[in-house]
Design a protein around this motif. Structure first.
Motif, PDB file in Angstrom:
ATOM      1  N   THR A  12      37.902  48.017  35.098  1.00  0.00           N
ATOM      2  CA  THR A  12      36.857  47.878  34.484  1.00  0.00           C
ATOM      3  C   THR A  12      36.184  46.750  34.808  1.00  0.00           C
ATOM      4  N   ALA A  13      37.289  45.931  35.146  1.00  0.00           N
ATOM      5  CA  ALA A  13      36.296  44.415  35.220  1.00  0.00           C
ATOM      6  C   ALA A  13      37.194  43.703  36.589  1.00  0.00           C
ATOM      7  N   ILE A  14      37.631  45.601  37.558  1.00  0.00           N
ATOM      8  CA  ILE A  14      38.716  44.896  38.755  1.00  0.00           C
ATOM      9  C   ILE A  14      37.172  45.214  39.488  1.00  0.00           C
ATOM     10  N   ILE A  15      36.567  46.785  39.363  1.00  0.00           N
ATOM     11  CA  ILE A  15      35.871  47.414  40.357  1.00  0.00           C
ATOM     12  C   ILE A  15      34.551  45.793  40.332  1.00  0.00           C
TER      13      ILE A  15
ATOM     14  N   PHE B 291      33.979  43.527  39.418  1.00  0.00           N
ATOM     15  CA  PHE B 291      33.716  41.676  40.247  1.00  0.00           C
ATOM     16  C   PHE B 291      34.962  41.437  41.386  1.00  0.00           C
ATOM     17  N   TRP B 292      34.859  43.321  42.124  1.00  0.00           N
ATOM     18  CA  TRP B 292      35.653  43.405  43.501  1.00  0.00           C
ATOM     19  C   TRP B 292      34.875  41.679  44.268  1.00  0.00           C
ATOM     20  N   GLY B 293      33.572  42.087  44.568  1.00  0.00           N
ATOM     21  CA  GLY B 293      33.315  41.485  45.204  1.00  0.00           C
ATOM     22  C   GLY B 293      33.501  39.962  45.324  1.00  0.00           C
ATOM     23  N   GLU B 294      33.411  39.156  44.081  1.00  0.00           N
ATOM     24  CA  GLU B 294      33.782  37.597  43.687  1.00  0.00           C
ATOM     25  C   GLU B 294      35.217  38.148  44.172  1.00  0.00           C
ATOM     26  N   ILE B 295      35.939  38.951  43.783  1.00  0.00           N
ATOM     27  CA  ILE B 295      37.949  39.400  44.253  1.00  0.00           C
ATOM     28  C   ILE B 295      37.495  38.917  45.781  1.00  0.00           C
ATOM     29  N   THR B 296      37.391  39.113  46.669  1.00  0.00           N
ATOM     30  CA  THR B 296      36.824  39.968  48.076  1.00  0.00           C
ATOM     31  C   THR B 296      37.168  38.059  48.745  1.00  0.00           C
TER      32      THR B 296
END
Length: 118
Positions: free
Chosen positions: A103-106, A108-113
């Motif tokens: 859930t956290a990865i989904i 914050f996906w924009g921030e991760i990329t």
């Protein structure tokens, strides 16, 4: 003829100065109103940001079973403290930890990329 024209010119200047003073007062009132509006917007944004931070902490604590403590520096969260490695392992294995991580990865996906240059 110029001497007769002088009182009329003075009257004209007096009217123009009065109009300028009135317009200046209106401009100052509008600027004050805009400053007040900006402060109200800033307060709403700061409150909303604080609420989102609290909700995220509750999500982390609930899904991972990890107690989250934050140190704030100039209004920004600078550190996330977890008391032990045991809490991390227990959080990942139990209490829906894996689902919480996904859930956290989904979320914050924009921030991760962005952080990896994507």
């Amino acid at each position: 003829m110029k001497e007769m024209d002088m009182p009329q010119r003075l009257e004209n200047h007096e009217q123009r100065i009065s109009k300028l003073e009135t317009n200046y007062g209106e401009v100052i009132d509008k600027i004050n109103s805009m400053e007040k509006g900006q402060l109200e917007i800033q307060n709403v944004v700061l409150k909303s940001s604080g609420d989102q931070k609290d909700l995220l902490n509750k999500l982390i604590e609930h899904s991972l079973g990890i107690t989250v403590k934050q140190e704030e520096t100039k209004g920004e969260v600078s550190k996330l403290k977890i008391s032990s490695r045991k809490e991390i392992v227990l959080g990942l294995l139990g209490g829906g930890g894996f689902v919480g991580i996904l859930t956290a990865i989904i979320a914050f996906w924009g921030e991760i990329t962005k952080s990896f240059g994507g």
